[in-house]
Design a protein around this motif. Structure first.
Motif, PDB file in Angstrom:
ATOM      1  N   GLU A 260      37.634  39.753  32.587  1.00 56.45           N
ATOM      2  CA  GLU A 260      36.169  39.917  32.672  1.00 56.45           C
ATOM      3  C   GLU A 260      35.714  40.021  34.121  1.00 56.45           C
ATOM      4  OE1 GLU A 260      34.269  36.745  30.559  1.00 56.45           O
ATOM      5  OE2 GLU A 260      35.021  37.456  28.632  1.00 56.45           O
ATOM      6  N   ARG A 261      36.287  39.173  34.955  1.00 63.81           N
ATOM      7  CA  ARG A 261      35.883  39.154  36.363  1.00 63.81           C
ATOM      8  C   ARG A 261      36.261  40.466  37.062  1.00 63.81           C
ATOM      9  NH1 ARG A 261      34.908  34.867  39.718  1.00 63.81           N
ATOM     10  NH2 ARG A 261      34.065  33.899  37.848  1.00 63.81           N
TER      11      ARG A 261
ATOM     12  N   VAL B 146      41.459  39.056  41.266  1.00 65.95           N
ATOM     13  CA  VAL B 146      40.434  39.570  42.189  1.00 65.95           C
ATOM     14  C   VAL B 146      41.056  39.848  43.554  1.00 65.95           C
ATOM     15  CG1 VAL B 146      38.308  38.987  43.420  1.00 65.95           C
ATOM     16  CG2 VAL B 146      38.474  38.551  40.976  1.00 65.95           C
ATOM     17  N   SER B 147      41.936  38.922  43.990  1.00 67.59           N
ATOM     18  CA  SER B 147      42.582  39.128  45.298  1.00 67.59           C
ATOM     19  C   SER B 147      43.405  40.408  45.294  1.00 67.59           C
ATOM     20  CB  SER B 147      43.475  37.943  45.640  1.00 67.59           C
ATOM     21  OG  SER B 147      42.704  36.798  45.768  1.00 67.59           O
TER      22      SER B 147
ATOM     23  N   VAL C  58      42.158  34.251  37.749  1.00 68.57           N
ATOM     24  CA  VAL C  58      40.935  34.925  38.236  1.00 68.57           C
ATOM     25  C   VAL C  58      41.086  35.232  39.728  1.00 68.57           C
ATOM     26  CG1 VAL C  58      38.467  34.642  38.675  1.00 68.57           C
ATOM     27  CG2 VAL C  58      39.426  33.876  36.503  1.00 68.57           C
ATOM     28  N   GLU C  59      41.471  34.213  40.456  1.00 71.97           N
ATOM     29  CA  GLU C  59      41.605  34.352  41.900  1.00 71.97           C
ATOM     30  C   GLU C  59      42.687  35.386  42.241  1.00 71.97           C
ATOM     31  OE1 GLU C  59      42.314  30.577  43.682  1.00 71.97           O
ATOM     32  OE2 GLU C  59      41.807  31.278  45.692  1.00 71.97           O
TER      33      GLU C  59
ATOM     34  N   MET D  50      40.990  43.415  45.353  1.00 73.72           N
ATOM     35  CA  MET D  50      40.365  43.602  46.664  1.00 73.72           C
ATOM     36  C   MET D  50      41.383  44.095  47.693  1.00 73.72           C
ATOM     37  SD  MET D  50      37.419  40.908  47.362  1.00 73.72           S
ATOM     38  CE  MET D  50      35.974  40.770  46.354  1.00 73.72           C
TER      39      MET D  50
ATOM     40  N   GLU E 183      41.211  25.578  27.590  1.00 71.20           N
ATOM     41  CA  GLU E 183      41.589  26.621  28.563  1.00 71.20           C
ATOM     42  C   GLU E 183      43.069  26.985  28.391  1.00 71.20           C
ATOM     43  OE1 GLU E 183      40.408  26.293  32.563  1.00 71.20           O
ATOM     44  OE2 GLU E 183      38.397  26.925  31.990  1.00 71.20           O
TER      45      GLU E 183
ATOM     46  N   GLN F   6      39.274  35.503  31.124  1.00 68.88           N
ATOM     47  CA  GLN F   6      38.268  35.325  32.193  1.00 68.88           C
ATOM     48  C   GLN F   6      38.583  36.235  33.385  1.00 68.88           C
ATOM     49  OE1 GLN F   6      38.051  31.264  33.502  1.00 68.88           O
ATOM     50  NE2 GLN F   6      37.268  30.523  31.529  1.00 68.88           N
TER      51      GLN F   6
ATOM     52  N   HIS G 184      45.362  30.439  40.113  1.00 64.55           N
ATOM     53  CA  HIS G 184      44.453  30.754  39.013  1.00 64.55           C
ATOM     54  C   HIS G 184      44.412  32.271  38.789  1.00 64.55           C
ATOM     55  CE1 HIS G 184      40.951  30.715  36.442  1.00 64.55           C
ATOM     56  NE2 HIS G 184      41.078  29.385  36.372  1.00 64.55           N
TER      57      HIS G 184
END
Lengths: 716, 183
Positions: free
Chosen positions: B25-26, B69-70, B65-66, B73, B14, B22, B63
């Motif tokens: 992608e998310r 996305v946060s 990804v988190e 959103m 990783e 990642q 992270h």
């Protein structure tokens, strides 16, 4: 109010009619019971004979009522119809204009784990038919869900949203899901009444399989507006969309025999009618004020909550001084029947418990005599099954006793079975009369239909007559199975076994399998086999009398399988048998609905079927499906920290171990919590892949593989 | 041989690049989930989000990804609340779907696709405004027999042994009667 509909006039007509009907009944009934007693009295009246006479008196009672109802209905129909129906008395205008309606009516459809796509297609066609007629402004639609299957619940939400989007019907079609399905269907309706009942004048109740033409809806509403003394108007729904042989026969029976029966029913009940729970209009204010059901003495299944609510609601409405009418002459009221014999019997299990419970209400001093008669007939419709069984056993025991006494050998077979009075023909005549009570109404209906609307819409005179004979044959074979099963249900109810609330199967699909039919009917088959062996070895002479019964029990498995098959139903349709006017001349509403359902089914068959499996996961992941669900949930205020912690634990469990790791109740708890649903949506999307359960990871990856259309049961 | 297979099956380490991959992608999946079909628009939004995520430090979120996305959103929430005058993110999302205006984020109001406060979503509810009424059970006089039966049922409910005994006695009587008449 119109003078022709004054209370005095109605009371006079009712009084005349009831005198005629019940005087005929008393004479007819007395003659039959007296004849039976006479036959038995010629021998010494021993305990068995007394029991037989008592059973005969009870069993013949509903048969006589049914026969005379059909006979009076037949006479009315061949004389051009009844003048005293609510449609003729109630000032119904010839032309219905949108300006006529001043009232506001809610059309409600309580649902429980139904196929959402079909449910909302029904709403669509009714909505559009009202829109076309220009009456939409007076009606709001409510789908009142008690579904406890999360997949059904989520599908309903999406279907509702999609339908509103397609019809631009936000604010006209509503969807409400109860958190706790307290008191089942009656509780569901009561919940609606408590929340929004005050906003509406009337409420039209539909079942999940009901359809009503716009004309019928408007006529019902106009009648309610013009007749403020009327509390409920019940239509006489005809069965439609039958595909299997069983459902086609059922719809033929309702359509072909129903008219004279309803006509006869209206003859003697008039303003003291029944409510069948759906396809009816109710005046909301008195319904709210007077019709909430009381609990019965004791606990379920004998007492407690009233399971079968509709008859009681009609009785309570009448107790409050309102009239209840059966508008059997308003066309365009439809429903669907169970597709297979097994489903029909399963439904009877639920109805049996509900009807037997009405026994308590027979004792009530506050209900009128006609209501009590309705309730009594409901009780007897199930109680007569074990009584018929007892009657057969008693007859057999009597036969054995006579055999032992040596006075049988010189007498004829039917004589020995039905009485012991030498060479006279009385027992034979009585037997024929009793059987005629069941057969004659069928032929009266055939004649009345021919004279009233012509046989063509039933497939022609010969074909409809063949249909009547075939129906008679098949119902004779089915009767012993119903007798055995209903007896079992009565015993189960008496032993305190309560009934589970299951959704009704609406489509025959592939029909019943041999395995399913064997599992369901094997006890009847073995019983038939046992009776056959017993009679063959011990009293072969009794056998011919019981042949129809034994044959029905022995053939129950193949009958069940073949009658459930769509191909068999189609074959009979091609032969022009069991045709109904709804099949030969379907209305535009039925055609449109059929077209829509066909489109949905073809879409479903083209689909890979993953919809249902992913439906719950989608509610967490998909931004729009999640939003629909959250918006429809009621936001909770402050609640104990313990509950918050528990929900939080469940959410964490779902993320790490997947949706399958949650038990039914746990999943429902999460799905009922708006905050949890929002949190999960955010958390699942922002969670690194290695911390997510593989099923959720896969669900997220799905969006990378294809551009999904919104998952909706109504996508077109 | 075993060692060789293990090496093949081993997931790549990783590294930061893999983790950001990642995240990309998310974010792309999320945009697809919002039905943003245009590849160009998705790519532009993706780039914006990732650039912002690289520069942003949100306490407690480490992270990528988190973080990404946060940020996406939060951006959507801000855009939608501004465009629709709707602070409830779920309602705003729904409004977006009903208006079929996903492709036009964030220029919804500017292009006149959604008129603030006039969307059908404002009518989304389980029913019209509540007008609560009391629907209370009406007592029904069932007569003396029913009262007696109720008392009997209650007392039997309290005495399960008596109830069982009564059931057995009834069954025995029935069996005896059958025997008596067929003997």
């Amino acid at each position: 109010m119109h003078s022709s509909f004054s209370h005095q006039r109605i009371e006079k007509v009712v009084s005349n009619r009831r005198t005629k009907f019940f005087a005929t009944f008393i004479i007819f009934y007395t003659v039959l019971v007296w004849s039976k007693a006479d036959i038995l009295w010629h021998l010494q009246m021993k305990p068995l004979e007394w029991i037989q006479l008592g059973l005969f008196a009870v069993l013949i009672f509903p048969l006589c009522i049914g026969f005379l109802t059909s006979l009076f209905g037949f006479i009315l129909e061949i004389r051009g119809g009844d003048c005293f129906t609510i449609t003729r008395l109630g000032n119904l205008p010839q032309v219905l204009n949108p300006e006529y309606l001043q009232s506001k009516t809610a059309i409600i459809m309580p649902v429980f784990n139904e196929d959402a796509s079909i449910v909302f297609e029904r709403i669509r066609v009714i909505y559009l038919s009202l829109e076309r007629k220009g009456f939409l402004k007076n009606f709001d639609f409510f789908v009142l869900s008690d579904s406890n299957d999360p997949k059904c619940w989520l599908t309903e939400e999406i279907a509702w949203m999609e339908l509103c989007r397609q019809l631009q019907a936000f604010g006209k079609i509503f969807y409400r899901k109860r958190r706790l399905p307290i008191n089942k269907k009656s509780g569901n309706v009561a919940d609606f009444c408590r929340r929004w009942g005050k906003r509406y004048d009337f409420m039209i109740t539909l079942d999940a399989d009901s359809l009503l033409e716009a004309d019928a809806i408007v006529k019902l509403t106009v009648l309610m507006e013009k007749n403020p003394q009327v509390g409920i108007i019940q239509t006489a729904p005809t069965l439609v969309r039958g595909q299997s042989l069983f459902s086609r026969i059922s719809q033929f029976v309702v359509s072909f025999y129903g008219r004279i029966f309803c006509s006869g029913l209206n003859y003697w009940q008039m303003a003291n009618g029944m409510y069948w729970g759906h396809n009816a209009i109710l005046r909301l204010a008195p319904f709210i004020n007077h019709c909430h059901l009381p609990n019965l003495p004791g606990s379920v299944p004998f007492g407690g909550r009233i399971l079968s609510h509709d008859f009681v609601e009609a009785a309570l409405m009448q107790r409050a001084g309102y009239q209840v009418w059966l508008a059997y002459d308003i066309p365009g009221s439809y429903e669907e029947g169970p597709p297979t014999w097994i489903d029909f019997i399963k439904r009877d299990r639920r109805w049996c418990a509900g009807n037997l419970q009405h026994f308590w209400l027979l004792l009530s001093r506050e209900l009128n005599s006609i209501n009590r008669l309705h309730l009594l007939l409901g009780v007897l419709s199930y109680l007569t099954s074990p009584l018929w069984l007892c009657y057969i056993v008693v007859s057999f025991l009597q036969y054995l006793e006579n055999l032992r006494g040596g006075n049988v050998a010189t007498q004829s077979l039917i004589y020995r079975t039905f009485g012991q009075i030498g060479q006279e023909l009385a027992p034979v005549v009585l037997f024929v009369v009793v059987i005629s009570l069941l057969i004659i109404p069928r032929f009266l209906a055939w004649l009345a239909n021919g004279l009233r609307v012509g046989w063509r819409i039933f497939g022609g005179s010969v074909r409809s007559l063949i249909s009547v004979f075939l129906e008679l044959l098949l119902s004779s074979l089915a009767a012993p199975v119903h007798m055995v099963m209903n007896s079992k249900f009565v015993v189960f109810t008496a032993l305190g076994k309560s009934v589970s609330w299951l959704s009704q199967k609406r489509h025959c699909g592939q029909g019943s399998t041999w395995r399913e039919a064997w599992d369901f009917h094997r006890s009847q088959f073995f019983l038939g086999f046992l009776i056959l062996m017993m009679l063959y070895y011990h009293s072969g002479e009794f056998l011919p009398i019981l042949v129809p019964m034994v044959l029905g029990l022995l053939l129950s498995v193949p009958l069940s399988v073949f009658s459930s098959r769509r191909e068999v139903g189609d074959l009979f349709r091609k032969l022009g048998l069991f045709l109904t006017p709804e099949e030969t001349r379907p209305s535009n509403l039925l055609l449109q609905f059929e077209k829509n359902v066909h489109m949905l089914e073809s879409r479903k068959s083209n689909h890979d079927g993953s919809d249902n499996l992913d439906q719950i996961t989608n509610a967490f992941i998909d931004p729009y499906l999640n939003a629909v669900h959250v918006v429809l949930l009621r936001r909770r205020g402050q609640r104990p920290q313990k509950i918050n912690e528990h929900i939080q634990q469940l959410c964490q469990k779902l993320i790490v171990h997947g949706v399958e790791s949650l038990q039914g109740r746990e999943l429902t708890a999460v799905l009922q919590d708006a905050q949890a649903m929002e949190w999960l949506h955010h958390k699942i999307w922002s969670c690194p892949a290695d911390q997510l359960h593989p099923s959720l990871r896969k669900a997220l990856q799905k969006y990378n593989l294809l551009d999904p259309q919104p998952q909706s049961p109504l996508c077109r | 041989m075993d060692l060789h297979t293990k090496a093949l099956n081993k997931t790549p380490p990783e590294t930061e690049e893999v983790i950001w991959q990642q995240a990309a992608e998310r974010v792309d999946s999320l945009l697809r989930a919002y039905r943003v079909y245009s590849l160009e628009r998705r790519a532009a939004l993706l780039l914006q989000v990732l650039n912002k995520a690289r520069q942003t430090h949100i306490p407690g979120i480490t992270h990528p990804v988190e973080l990404s996305v946060s940020i996406l959103m939060a951006g959507l929430k801000y855009q939608l609340s501004k465009a629709l005058n709707e602070t409830d993110f779920s309602k705003a999302r729904l409004e977006l779907w009903i208006a079929d205006a996903v492709q036009e984020i964030p220029e919804l109001v500017a292009k006149g696709i959604i008129r603030s406060g006039k969307s059908p979503a404002s009518k989304i509810a389980t029913g019209p405004e509540l007008e609560v009424t009391a629907m209370l059970p009406r007592p029904l006089e069932l007569g003396n027999f029913a009262q007696l039966a109720e008392q009997t049922f209650r007392s039997l409910d309290r005495r399960p042994i008596v109830r069982s005994l009564l059931t057995y006695i009834t069954a025995l009587l029935a069996a005896f009667s059958l025997f008596w008449f067929t003997r």
